[in-house]
Design a protein around this motif. Structure first.
Motif, short mmCIF file in Angstrom:
data_model
loop_
_atom_site.label_atom_id
_atom_site.label_comp_id
_atom_site.label_asym_id
_atom_site.label_seq_id
_atom_site.Cartn_x
_atom_site.Cartn_y
_atom_site.Cartn_z
N VAL A 155 0.94 -1.20 -0.08
CA VAL A 155 0.03 -0.10 -0.03
C VAL A 155 0.85 1.14 0.18
N ALA A 156 0.36 2.23 -0.46
CA ALA A 156 0.95 3.66 -0.39
C ALA A 156 -0.03 4.77 -0.06
N GLY A 157 0.45 5.90 0.22
CA GLY A 157 -0.29 7.03 0.39
C GLY A 157 -0.21 7.82 -0.87
N GLN A 232 9.52 7.07 6.30
CA GLN A 232 8.79 7.92 7.05
C GLN A 232 7.42 7.70 6.64
N PHE A 233 6.49 7.56 7.64
CA PHE A 233 5.08 7.46 6.93
C PHE A 233 4.55 8.93 6.92
N VAL A 234 4.15 9.28 5.77
CA VAL A 234 3.81 10.79 5.48
C VAL A 234 2.39 11.13 5.84
N THR A 252 3.61 7.64 -2.12
CA THR A 252 4.55 7.59 -1.42
C THR A 252 4.68 6.30 -0.29
N GLU A 253 5.63 5.81 -0.23
CA GLU A 253 5.63 4.49 0.68
C GLU A 253 7.18 4.54 1.31
N MET A 254 7.48 3.19 1.77
CA MET A 254 8.61 3.35 2.61
C MET A 254 9.66 2.21 2.19
N SER A 277 -3.86 3.46 0.35
CA SER A 277 -4.70 3.43 1.49
C SER A 277 -4.78 4.59 2.02
N ASP A 278 -4.39 5.57 1.71
CA ASP A 278 -4.52 6.83 2.61
C ASP A 278 -4.09 8.11 1.57
N ALA A 280 -2.11 10.42 2.45
CA ALA A 280 -0.81 11.06 3.23
C ALA A 280 -1.01 12.42 3.77
N TYR A 288 -5.42 4.88 6.82
CA TYR A 288 -4.56 3.89 6.87
C TYR A 288 -5.09 2.49 7.42
N1 ADE Z 1 1.95 3.52 3.20
C1 ADE Z 1 0.72 3.82 2.94
N2 ADE Z 1 0.39 4.77 3.50
C2 ADE Z 1 1.58 5.55 3.44
C3 ADE Z 1 2.04 6.97 3.82
N3 ADE Z 1 1.13 7.76 4.18
N4 ADE Z 1 3.29 7.28 3.92
C4 ADE Z 1 4.27 6.37 3.83
N5 ADE Z 1 3.81 4.92 3.56
C5 ADE Z 1 2.63 4.58 3.45
#
Ligand code: ADE
Length: 310
Positions: A155-157, A232-234, A252-254, A277-278, A280, A288
């Protein structure tokens, strides 16, 4: 990967009896803490009992620990085998072989290991969180499992404001957004001494993934663009704006850019696919947990679809 076993610092010991240069059983005063299930390296006589270096006497020996002995010894690994006196200092060398075994064992713990999915031979791994975990995972995929392609999903923001929760982003290229050597005049994301930092996904895998995703979710929910990664979780509108303006990031993701970085080094074709998933933003930490399951399901749909077509 987060279940990696930790190596312990095993206290040094001594030879409990003298040995000749041909002995293959090494009698030890203590083996407390030493691994019994794998080969380990011991160093005999690198230092004397007072801690003084004695390089002319040093011998590295690979052994299997059994009781208070090192058995099946392979003598003279780094210098000719030689006799050693009772009381000689013996250190456990927790270096490459043991560490590598532990890493691989740790990875294997989390694998639904080498099996078939959609009739393709696959190695499936839950990669853990963050760039280092992603990089270790990709390295082992190449070096240990010798995979010929790597598909990375999760998943990612969303960063691009048009992208919504549940949408799919197929990475064209990936950049480490937290790589900053601007103090030396490098542009943000640029990695000194490397000729690339915008790691490009495999074109063929991209094409297949786009077809699969559009078929499954419709054109308006599928995006192709740059994925930016950092430890970083943004969850801030200012950071999203910065990621968009600085890198033209779509999401963005990690981990993705670290995986892509390793694949670039090893010349391993790869693709990173992310489900959103969100966004950010300020709501990210609430969105999330609510949407992560839906996003994961969408990721799975695409991976299975790609496997059916490659
Ligand atoms: N993975 C899912 N949502 C994220 C976010 N907002 N920042 C970083 N990684 C994520």
């Amino acid at each position: 990967m987060d279940k990696l076993r930790k190596t312990s610092n095993i206290p040094p010991t001594t030879l409990s009896a003298s040995i000749s240069d041909t002995d293959t059983t090494i009698p030890l005063s203590s083996t407390v803490g030493a691994e019994t299930s794998t080969c380990i390296d011991i160093v005999i006589d690198r230092i004397d009992a007072a801690g003084e270096k004695t390089p002319d006497k040093m011998e590295v020996v690979t052994v299997l620990i059994s009781g208070n002995n090192g058995t099946n010894a392979v003598r003279g690994r780094t210098a000719p085998a030689m006799p050693h006196e009772q009381g000689a200092v013996v250190e456990y060398n927790i270096s490459t072989s043991v560490l590598r075994n532990d890493l691989v064992d740790g990875l294997l713990e989390n694998l639904t290991t080498e099996g078939k999915l959609k009739d393709k031979n696959v190695v499936l791994v839950e990669g853990g969180i963050g760039k280092v975990n992603g990089a270790i995972c990709a390295t082992l995929m190449k070096n240990h499992f010798n995979v010929d392609r790597l598909l990375f999903t999760g998943v990612a923001g969303g960063v691009n404001p048009d992208i919504n929760i549940g949408d799919i982003v197929i990475g064209t290229d990936l950049v480490e957004h937290d790589f900053d050597c601007s103090a030396f005049g490098y542009e943000l994301g640029k990695i000194p001494r490397m000729d690339e930092y915008q790691f490009k996904a495999d074109e063929n895998l991209r094409k297949i993934a786009m077809e699969v995703a559009i078929e499954a979710f419709g054109k308006e929910r599928v995006w192709e663009g740059r994925i930016v990664s950092g430890d970083q979780f943004v969850a801030s509108p200012e950071k999203i704006k910065w990621l968009r303006e600085t890198f033209n990031g779509y999401c963005t993701e990690m981990e993705g850019a670290a995986v892509a970085h390793v694949c670039y080094i090893f010349e391993l074709p790869f693709l990173v696919i992310r489900a959103i998933s969100d966004k950010a933003d300020d709501d990210a930490k609430v969105d999330y947990p609510e949407f992560v399951k839906l996003a994961a399901k969408n990721s799975k749909t695409i991976i299975e679809g790609i496997l059916e077509r490659i």
